[in-house]
Write a protein that holds these residues in place. Structure first.
Motif, PDB file in Angstrom:
ATOM      1  N   THR A 163      36.685 -32.429 -58.081  1.00 29.07           N
ATOM      2  CA  THR A 163      35.584 -31.489 -58.216  1.00 29.07           C
ATOM      3  C   THR A 163      35.394 -31.128 -59.683  1.00 29.07           C
ATOM      4  O   THR A 163      36.306 -31.271 -60.503  1.00 29.07           O
ATOM      5  CB  THR A 163      35.830 -30.190 -57.413  1.00 29.07           C
ATOM      6  N   PHE A 164      34.196 -30.672 -60.019  1.00 28.95           N
ATOM      7  CA  PHE A 164      33.902 -30.231 -61.374  1.00 28.95           C
ATOM      8  C   PHE A 164      34.253 -28.759 -61.474  1.00 28.95           C
ATOM      9  O   PHE A 164      33.694 -27.923 -60.751  1.00 28.95           O
ATOM     10  CB  PHE A 164      32.424 -30.453 -61.703  1.00 28.95           C
ATOM     11  N   HIS A 165      35.198 -28.424 -62.340  1.00 26.43           N
ATOM     12  CA  HIS A 165      35.636 -27.042 -62.497  1.00 26.43           C
ATOM     13  C   HIS A 165      34.759 -26.358 -63.540  1.00 26.43           C
ATOM     14  O   HIS A 165      34.794 -26.706 -64.728  1.00 26.43           O
ATOM     15  CB  HIS A 165      37.109 -26.995 -62.901  1.00 26.43           C
ATOM     16  N   TYR A 166      33.991 -25.399 -63.063  1.00 29.30           N
ATOM     17  CA  TYR A 166      33.019 -24.703 -63.910  1.00 29.30           C
ATOM     18  C   TYR A 166      33.488 -23.265 -64.121  1.00 29.30           C
ATOM     19  O   TYR A 166      33.756 -22.534 -63.156  1.00 29.30           O
ATOM     20  CB  TYR A 166      31.643 -24.715 -63.254  1.00 29.30           C
ATOM     21  N   THR A 167      33.583 -22.864 -65.385  1.00 30.16           N
ATOM     22  CA  THR A 167      34.077 -21.526 -65.708  1.00 30.16           C
ATOM     23  C   THR A 167      33.015 -20.481 -65.408  1.00 30.16           C
ATOM     24  O   THR A 167      31.837 -20.648 -65.738  1.00 30.16           O
ATOM     25  CB  THR A 167      34.471 -21.442 -67.186  1.00 30.16           C
ATOM     26  N   GLY A 205      22.002 -32.627 -61.318  1.00 27.86           N
ATOM     27  CA  GLY A 205      21.819 -32.748 -59.882  1.00 27.86           C
ATOM     28  C   GLY A 205      22.236 -31.476 -59.176  1.00 27.86           C
ATOM     29  O   GLY A 205      22.654 -30.491 -59.792  1.00 27.86           O
ATOM     30  N   GLU A 206      22.130 -31.509 -57.849  1.00 30.87           N
ATOM     31  CA  GLU A 206      22.524 -30.361 -57.034  1.00 30.87           C
ATOM     32  C   GLU A 206      24.011 -30.459 -56.713  1.00 30.87           C
ATOM     33  O   GLU A 206      24.529 -31.532 -56.402  1.00 30.87           O
ATOM     34  CB  GLU A 206      21.712 -30.308 -55.744  1.00 30.87           C
ATOM     35  N   PHE A 207      24.688 -29.318 -56.775  1.00 33.43           N
ATOM     36  CA  PHE A 207      26.107 -29.229 -56.469  1.00 33.43           C
ATOM     37  C   PHE A 207      26.318 -28.127 -55.430  1.00 33.43           C
ATOM     38  O   PHE A 207      25.417 -27.337 -55.132  1.00 33.43           O
ATOM     39  CB  PHE A 207      26.926 -28.904 -57.720  1.00 33.43           C
ATOM     40  N   ALA A 208      27.521 -28.091 -54.863  1.00 35.41           N
ATOM     41  CA  ALA A 208      27.900 -27.034 -53.924  1.00 35.41           C
ATOM     42  C   ALA A 208      29.359 -26.698 -54.157  1.00 35.41           C
ATOM     43  O   ALA A 208      30.154 -27.556 -54.566  1.00 35.41           O
ATOM     44  CB  ALA A 208      27.682 -27.482 -52.474  1.00 35.41           C
ATOM     45  N   VAL A 209      29.729 -25.434 -53.915  1.00 36.48           N
ATOM     46  CA  VAL A 209      31.145 -25.077 -54.034  1.00 36.48           C
ATOM     47  C   VAL A 209      31.923 -25.795 -52.934  1.00 36.48           C
ATOM     48  O   VAL A 209      31.439 -25.953 -51.809  1.00 36.48           O
ATOM     49  CB  VAL A 209      31.370 -23.558 -53.944  1.00 36.48           C
ATOM     50  N   ASP A 210      33.098 -26.260 -53.282  1.00 38.49           N
ATOM     51  CA  ASP A 210      33.946 -26.958 -52.320  1.00 38.49           C
ATOM     52  C   ASP A 210      34.325 -25.987 -51.203  1.00 38.49           C
ATOM     53  O   ASP A 210      34.903 -24.932 -51.469  1.00 38.49           O
ATOM     54  CB  ASP A 210      35.194 -27.478 -53.023  1.00 38.49           C
ATOM     55  N   PRO A 211      34.009 -26.291 -49.938  1.00 38.14           N
ATOM     56  CA  PRO A 211      34.287 -25.333 -48.868  1.00 38.14           C
ATOM     57  C   PRO A 211      35.778 -25.101 -48.640  1.00 38.14           C
ATOM     58  O   PRO A 211      36.176 -24.026 -48.185  1.00 38.14           O
ATOM     59  CB  PRO A 211      33.630 -25.971 -47.635  1.00 38.14           C
TER      60      PRO A 211
END
Length: 443
Positions: free
Chosen positions: A205-209, A251-257
């Motif tokens: 996953t892409f870790h976004y601060t 693009g569109e992303f979503a938080v990892d459930p």
């Protein structure tokens, strides 16, 4: 008359692209209850995945027949012969009504089709559940606002972006009041000055601060709360590379459930003291393929071998990302990067526009080698090798349009016990190597 629910997996069939290109849906594959389907039966269409939900409704117009499929660019693979039921769609929603809206409804407390979405189509719907779906259409639950028009890879002036969709023109997280979007900006050139270290992580996953430059970050911040709750709020997360002037839509992303976020430490703005920060774990929705003009990678970021993973916020930790394996992985990665640099190669780490490879190197502007690193133990060797091969095939497919020559390397901790993996990798265009064989991949 019966009522039914049909599911669409966007990783198998690109329904959004099919509709966007002006096609009308006239049939759908069914694997069960074929003798119970009747002309005039109503159905709802359900899009699976983290950004899915109720998207359409219609009725069957005939009986199922077995026929050959017509594979095209909307299918990820040839579906082969299937049973198809003819239908007509009476209404599409501009945006899905999410699962959470319905699971809180008592009408879905027992025998809910939403619990068995993994099963084959169609799914039986009770009369009460059908009423709930109808109410969702009639009440206009689909959010309103301007239609999202940008495709992944498109460049746009940030000012023009906010003029159309709303949101604050400053900051990294911009929740739009004018549309159902959260605009997220990641910019390594400026973010590091404020303690924002955004990157692809070992968990894929892409870790976004999160938001907040001074003091510990918290969910009292509107931006952080919007990211955490975007599924419940029916907000789309739109990620951009860059923070000012012209930005590029990734693009569109979503938080990892499973693990939506974790906590870490980073300095305050201007190199101040360390403070607690939130790292959101974001996964791409669909395939954010970038155009050929987008260069691959950025300067290599040395992996911190002293850091061990924090205790998971949710669920059970992945044993391959804890303790000894994580340290071994980062050590292998840094050692190979150092060997490549000693040979005069340009070493790369992935940007948000790239697939999440561990490292890459470039011999020339149009000659890129992408590398996946895997630590091994005798207990997990087969699982790790399988995962590495699959990841590299994905990386190669996504990068082949952005470089004239793309090579793939699977770099592992030691020579696998089962030598068949060497030949297997060679057959699919992957070089399998380990410490001591640097010249095989770097020479």
């Amino acid at each position: 008359m019966n009522a039914w629910l049909l599911t669409c997996n966007p990783d198998v069939f690109d329904l959004d692209g099919f509709r966007r290109d002006g096609h009308e849906l006239r049939s759908w594959s069914v694997a069960r209850y074929r003798n119970e389907l009747e002309v005039g039966d109503g159905f709802v269409m359900w899009l699976t995945g983290p950004r899915g939900g109720l998207v359409g409704r219609g009725r069957f117009t005939g009986s199922p027949t077995r026929q050959s499929s017509a594979p095209d660019e909307y299918w990820q693979e040839d579906p082969g012969p299937r049973w198809y039921v003819p239908l007509v769609v009476d209404e599409w929603l501009d945006r899905p009504v999410p699962r959470q809206h319905f699971v809180q409804d008592d009408r879905f407390s027992a025998q809910s089709p939403l619990r068995t979405l993994f099963a084959g189509n169609p799914h039986k719907v009770t009369g009460a559940q059908w009423e709930a779906f109808e109410e969702a259409f009639e009440s206009g639950l689909a959010p309103e606002g301007p239609t999202w028009l940008l495709e992944p890879g498109a460049s746009v002036r940030r000012r023009e972006l906010h003029d159309r969709y709303g949101g604050s023109r400053q900051g990294g997280i911009s929740k739009c009041a004018r549309s159902s979007n959260v605009l997220i900006f990641t910019d390594p050139q400026t973010g590091h000055r404020h303690g924002y270290f955004d990157e692809w992580a070992e968990d894929g996953t892409f870790h976004y601060t999160g938001e907040g430059q001074i003091g510990p970050q918290s969910f009292d911040s509107p931006g952080n709360a919007a990211l955490r709750d975007h599924v419940r709020l029916r907000l789309a997360l739109r990620v951009f590379e860059g923070s000012r002037g012209t930005v590029r839509y990734v693009g569109e992303f979503a938080v990892d459930p499973a693990t939506p976020y974790s906590y870490g430490e980073a300095p305050e703005t201007g190199g101040g003291p360390l403070r607690k920060v939130i790292r959101f774990h974001l996964s791409p929705v669909g395939s954010p393929r970038q155009p050929p003009t987008v260069a691959v990678g950025c300067g290599y970021r040395v992996a911190d071998e002293s850091v061990t993973p924090a205790a998971p916020q949710f669920g059970v930790p992945d044993p391959d990302l804890t303790g000894r394996n994580l340290r071994a992985h980062r050590g292998l990665q840094n050692s190979l990067a150092a060997a490549a640099r000693d040979r005069g190669l340009e070493i790369l780490s992935p940007r948000v526009t790239d697939p999440d490879f561990d490292l890459a190197w470039r011999r020339a502007a149009d000659d890129v080698t992408v590398c996946e690193v895997k630590s091994l133990t005798r207990a997990n060797e087969t699982r790790q090798l399988r995962a590495g091969v699959g990841q590299l095939l994905d990386y190669h497919d996504r990068l082949r349009e952005r470089a004239a020559s793309v090579h793939a390397v699977l770099w592992v901790e030691y020579e696998p016990a089962d030598s068949r993996w060497i030949a297997l990798c060679e057959r699919v265009g992957i070089t399998l190597a380990w410490p001591g064989r640097e010249d095989d991949v770097l020479g």
